[in-house]
Design an enzyme around this catalytic site. Structure first.
Site, mmCIF file in Angstrom:
data_model
loop_
_atom_site.group_PDB
_atom_site.id
_atom_site.type_symbol
_atom_site.label_atom_id
_atom_site.label_comp_id
_atom_site.label_asym_id
_atom_site.label_seq_id
_atom_site.Cartn_x
_atom_site.Cartn_y
_atom_site.Cartn_z
ATOM 1 N N TYR A 67 0.804 -1.062 0.021
ATOM 2 C CA TYR A 67 0.193 -0.008 0.084
ATOM 3 C C TYR A 67 0.751 1.666 0.584
ATOM 4 C CZ TYR A 67 -4.036 -3.591 1.800
ATOM 5 O OH TYR A 67 -4.382 -4.255 2.112
ATOM 6 N N ARG A 176 -5.032 1.663 8.045
ATOM 7 C CA ARG A 176 -5.620 2.735 9.310
ATOM 8 C C ARG A 176 -5.172 2.294 10.585
ATOM 9 N NH1 ARG A 176 -11.582 1.208 9.670
ATOM 10 N NH2 ARG A 176 -11.497 -0.285 8.481
#
Length: 317
Positions: A67, A176
């Site tokens: 990511y 997150r």
């Protein structure tokens, strides 16, 4: 009818389920599934399984992922990203040296507590359903693994309190939550501002196609060009060819013995398994018929001296 995997670029605003639903309409087929949820605001690689490729969904979910995340310091939210309700704001006194030092602590294995806004089920209910009702329940930490974190940009750390990082991690990692945990370790809190998934196993961002591009491929009659065959994911395994005399048994999901294998390697290919090879218990191979039809992945069971089905992909025509 298509069989295999499609590397989809999930755009912002789509849920992973939205992607599957629209793809069913584009390809005019029902047997489609995805291999790992991406939040609606996130973009990037979403590997979609079609036809017999849906049997790979659980295996691809286990693949490591990569990511690029933009993280904002000095704020916490109920969703741990900037789409949520702000819970707190804090002054930020973090320089590049401190950021790099703290981030290093998260490389390796650590116990991560899943966010309330997630699809994990507790007591038969998804956490995000409970969160939307204003409820919070205890979540057990899950052991995840961060292979590496690379700070790509911290030039706006002082003025905007944001930085960009590349994360390579195991399945089950919530980026997150990683941003939130880094913020806690820095003493100022943090929330994820943007997320791009750049890779799932061997599927990368540079080959991902949007749904509109896939629809265009359908109209051009070239969808087959973008469907990755199921067998390609197992190219690291040796393969064998099974005699036509037992093909019917294979078609019905049965295993085979060494004597059922074609003895001569076709075209001197190096990864062909010769029948006289000494098999170790648990040896896995790709199995094909004499006309090169791919049947699946088989594992050797030394107790009965036979190969048994591990993943069966044959579909009758």
């Amino acid at each position: 009818m298509y069989n295999g995997l499609i590397n989809v670029y999930k755009e912002a605003g789509y849920t992973s389920s939205d992607v599957v639903a629209r793809l069913r309409g584009i390809l005019k087929m029902k047997k489609i599934g995805h291999t790992g949820t991406l939040d609606p605001d996130a973009v990037g690689v979403l590997v979609v399984c079609v036809g017999n490729g849906t049997k790979l969904c659980d295996m691809l979910t286990d693949h490591d992922k990569e990511y690029i995340a933009v993280c904002r310091l000095g704020v916490t939210t109920d969703t741990q990203d900037m789409s949520g309700r702000v819970l707190s704001t804090t002054d930020v006194d973090v320089d590049s040296t401190k950021l790099h030092e703290v981030v290093k602590r998260f490389v390796g294995e650590y116990d991560q507590i899943p966010p309330m806004y997630s699809a994990i089920k507790i007591g038969g209910k998804k956490l995000y359903e409970l969160a939307r009702q204003g409820k919070e329940v205890e979540r057990k930490p899950r052991r995840i693994r961060i292979e590496s974190i690379t700070i790509l940009d911290d030039s706006h750390l002082q003025d905007e309190h944001i930085f960009t990082m590349e994360v390579k991690c195991s399945k089950g990692t919530y980026i997150r939550t990683l941003c939130n945990d880094i913020g806690e370790a820095l003493g100022c809190g943090a929330a994820m501002e943007h997320l791009t998934r750049t890779a799932v196993g061997s599927f990368h961002l540079d080959t991902a196609l949007t749904l509109d591009q896939i629809e265009q491929k359908r109209d051009e009659g070239t969808v087959e060009d973008i469907v990755v065959s199921t067998e390609s994911l197992f190219r690291d395994l040796d393969y064998c060819i099974i005699k036509d005399s037992i093909r019917k048994l294979l078609e019905n999901g049965n295993g085979f013995k060494v004597k059922d294998m074609v003895s001569q390697a076709p075209e001197d290919e190096d990864d062909y398994v010769e029948p006289d090879k000494l098999y170790a218990d648990g040896t896995r191979v790709r199995a094909y018929s004499e006309d090169k039809t791919f049947f699946g992945i088989y594992k050797y069971d030394a107790r009965v001296e036979s190969f048994k089905v591990e993943k069966f992909f044959y579909t009758a025509k």
